[in-house]
Scaffold this motif. Structure first.
Motif, mmCIF file in Angstrom:
data_model
loop_
_atom_site.group_PDB
_atom_site.id
_atom_site.type_symbol
_atom_site.label_atom_id
_atom_site.label_comp_id
_atom_site.label_asym_id
_atom_site.label_seq_id
_atom_site.Cartn_x
_atom_site.Cartn_y
_atom_site.Cartn_z
ATOM 1 N N ARG A 1 0.779 -1.070 -0.188
ATOM 2 C CA ARG A 1 -0.503 0.435 0.053
ATOM 3 C C ARG A 1 1.235 1.177 -0.146
ATOM 4 N NH1 ARG A 1 -5.582 0.072 0.887
ATOM 5 N NH2 ARG A 1 -6.576 -1.979 1.476
ATOM 6 N N CYS A 2 2.250 0.938 0.651
ATOM 7 C CA CYS A 2 2.621 2.407 1.139
ATOM 8 C C CYS A 2 4.366 2.475 0.854
ATOM 9 C CB CYS A 2 2.317 2.879 2.675
ATOM 10 S SG CYS A 2 2.819 1.987 3.670
ATOM 11 N N GLY B 1 4.551 2.182 8.206
ATOM 12 C CA GLY B 1 3.775 3.707 7.939
ATOM 13 C C GLY B 1 2.146 3.141 9.108
ATOM 14 N N ARG C 1 5.257 10.484 10.186
ATOM 15 C CA ARG C 1 3.696 10.117 9.166
ATOM 16 C C ARG C 1 2.166 10.365 9.225
ATOM 17 N NH1 ARG C 1 4.901 7.492 4.116
ATOM 18 N NH2 ARG C 1 2.580 6.417 3.617
ATOM 19 N N GLN D 1 -0.682 10.820 7.426
ATOM 20 C CA GLN D 1 -0.482 9.995 6.363
ATOM 21 C C GLN D 1 -0.349 8.040 7.076
ATOM 22 O OE1 GLN D 1 3.054 10.752 4.590
ATOM 23 N NE2 GLN D 1 2.586 12.940 3.622
ATOM 24 N N CYS E 1 -0.384 4.646 7.619
ATOM 25 C CA CYS E 1 -0.939 3.137 6.525
ATOM 26 C C CYS E 1 -1.915 2.554 7.379
ATOM 27 C CB CYS E 1 0.225 2.187 6.296
ATOM 28 S SG CYS E 1 -0.235 1.344 5.395
ATOM 29 N N HIS F 1 -1.209 2.120 -5.455
ATOM 30 C CA HIS F 1 -0.573 1.161 -4.508
ATOM 31 C C HIS F 1 -0.818 -0.267 -5.139
ATOM 32 C CE1 HIS F 1 -0.555 4.842 -2.056
ATOM 33 N NE2 HIS F 1 -2.399 4.822 -1.602
#
Length: 545
Positions: free
Chosen positions: A317-318, A338, A344, A349, A351, A541
């Motif tokens: 994903r990240c 993440g 993050r 942000q 995850c 992603h």
């Protein structure tokens, strides 16, 4: 008629010396002599802005007012005051002209006469050359002052020092701040204590409510390490230690380098050291550097438990790496970095990837690895893709494409030259001279192309590669069932580049050695997305297949 004037100086020193006022006096006098009226709103000036850039507030304001048809004529002392680059000069004059605003220079009034236009081009080229020459002289003069020890390499003093406000770059004006210098010396002593780490020092400073060099309440390990690594505290302010190079390494195994610069170390004989007051002794500084150099080997790591894919799992994903977390109940998971990264999380942000059970993922990857080694036909199918050059490094592919473009351009030039000769635009002598020059360039490009093709053929010896992989699989296959964890871990580190987990999907990226020495270049260099990730707006992603 709306009249405007524009003046510029490159440095703040020139602005303080009132040289820009001299330009404005000349411009105002010229406008008054011609009987024009000058509004104060249309006096545009840029104090301390380089002529090599178009990003200047005064120039931007002038362009905006010209676009609104508020200015019909702008007067400048010389073309190099408008811009140092000839291309920028032409762009500005053309833009202002399209908006109905003419440009007039006091030193040489310009017209549409070809001689005036040629003179403008020559003056623009000379101004650009002069700027380059000035920059080179300043660089060499700055290095000479640094080597003489009279100029500081700092733009901002390190923590524990202060500069003379009237002479901020004078090495003789450096002073030690007593209160912060004591803290710096204490940091070096704390780090030399047994079991001391950089992280513990950062936590200790935060708990003591000591403000950071930027005034923030929370310290981090990077700030503490920067202080411990700075040779200025031992009395040497060093500069010219690195040079700018294109970035080649990635922070994450799945994220491309992208456009960016990195720094490579220069030879030690090129370093420049300027003497400053010392806060710690040379012996203490050397002991701290020795401990910092060995902290990577002595640092505590999560190696108490057996994790087959440790440091090999990434989040789909990240695109960040995954760490291993063990719960109090004894369950082990691969967790995306993440989810827990403080920076993050602060930026919103974080995850939201799920926890991946470590045992299940280890078994899945090990079973797929055993199946691959038992059936080398899967590798043979992948080798077929390499016949088209899909596995060549990105840099090599780019160089081949550039050579092909250059050869195609030469062919078009030869055709245009022949057409010009047939149309009697050029003579036979000129045709022969140009053709010989193009033939020499073509021969050079063909030689470079042959060299690149030879390199590509060496990297794509598919028969030898297939034989080597088949032999390797036969050697390893017999011991798979009885392999210990340490042997499995070594095999996984050798054969797997990355395991990408995206929700319930798992992608395994293999790299198989084709010789007894193993793979030499990093496997990420063989991927097309090493520098730039392929554009996929629909699935940002989605892992690369």
């Amino acid at each position: 008629m709306g009249v405007a004037v524009y003046a510029r100086v490159s440095t703040t020193r020139q602005a303080q010396a009132q040289t820009i006022e001299q330009q404005l006096d000349r411009l105002v006098a010229a406008v008054t002599e011609r009987g024009w009226t000058l509004d104060e709103r249309h006096v545009y000036r840029d104090d301390g802005y380089s002529g090599a850039s178009l990003g200047r507030p005064g120039l931007d304001c002038l362009r905006d007012h010209a676009a609104l048809a508020e200015v019909d004529l702008v007067v400048v002392t010389a073309p190099d005051r408008l811009a140092r680059n000839y291309v920028h000069q032409v762009l500005l004059i053309d833009e202002l002209g399209r908006n109905g605003c003419q440009v007039e220079f006091l030193d040489r009034p310009m017209s549409q006469d070809p001689h005036d236009q040629l003179l403008l081009q020559i003056r623009g080229a000379v101004a650009e050359y002069e700027r380059t020459l000035i920059a080179e002289r300043m660089r060499r003069g700055r290095q000479a002052k640094l080597r003489a020890g009279t100029l500081l390499p700092w733009t901002t003093p390190p923590f524990g020092y202060r500069l003379d406000p009237e002479r901020p770059r004078d090495a003789a004006g450096v002073r030690v701040e007593p209160d912060t210098a004591v803290l710096v010396a204490q940091l070096f002593d704390w780090y030399l204590e047994p079991q001391a780490t950089v992280y513990r020092l950062a936590k200790r400073l935060t708990d003591l409510h000591v403000a950071t060099p930027t005034g923030k309440p929370r310290w981090n390990a990077a700030s503490v390490r920067g202080i411990l690594r700075n040779p200025a505290y031992a009395g040497r302010a060093q500069t010219n230690r690195t040079r700018v190079v294109p970035a080649r390494r990635r922070k994450s195994a799945l994220l491309p380098v992208g456009p960016g610069d990195s720094h490579a170390p220069r030879p030690q004989e090129d370093w420049i050291a300027v003497a400053v007051p010392a806060i710690v002794s040379e012996e203490t500084f050397a002991r701290v550097q020795a401990k910092l150099d060995t902290n990577q080997q002595s640092a505590a790591r999560n190696t108490r438990h057996e994790h087959l894919l440790r440091a090999l799992v990434s989040c789909g994903r990240c695109r960040l790496s995954c760490t291993v977390r063990r719960t109090q109940a004894g369950y082990r998971y691969y967790l995306c970095r993440g989810r827990t990264d403080a920076l993050r999380v602060a930026r919103g942000q974080r995850c939201n990837a799920r926890y991946t059970p470590a045992g299940q993922l280890d078994e899945l990857v090990w079973g797929d690895l055993c199946a691959l080694l038992a059936d080398p036909a899967q590798v043979a199918c992948a080798l077929e893709r390499a016949r088209g050059g899909a596995w060549l490094p990105q840099e090599l592919q780019a160089r081949q494409a550039t050579l092909r473009q250059a050869l195609g351009q030469l062919e078009r030039q030869q055709q245009r030259l022949l057409d010009a000769y047939l149309a009697e635009v050029v003579g036979l002598a000129e045709l022969e001279r140009k053709r010989q020059e193009l033939d020499r360039r073509r021969a050079t490009l063909l030689a470079q192309q042959r060299q690149l093709d030879a390199i590509a053929e060496q990297r794509l010896e598919l028969r030898a590669v297939a034989d080597g992989i088949e032999a390797f699989c036969q050697t390893v296959r017999s011991g798979l069932a009885t392999a210990t964890f340490a042997q499995r871990r070594l095999l996984v580190e050798l054969l797997i580049d990355r395991v990408v987990v995206t929700d319930g999907e798992v992608e395994i990226r293999y790299v198989l050695p084709t010789s007894p020495d193993g793979p030499h270049p990093p496997f990420c260099h063989l991927r097309k997305d090493h520098l730039d990730r392929p554009a996929d707006p629909g699935h940002p992603h989605q892992p690369d297949q």
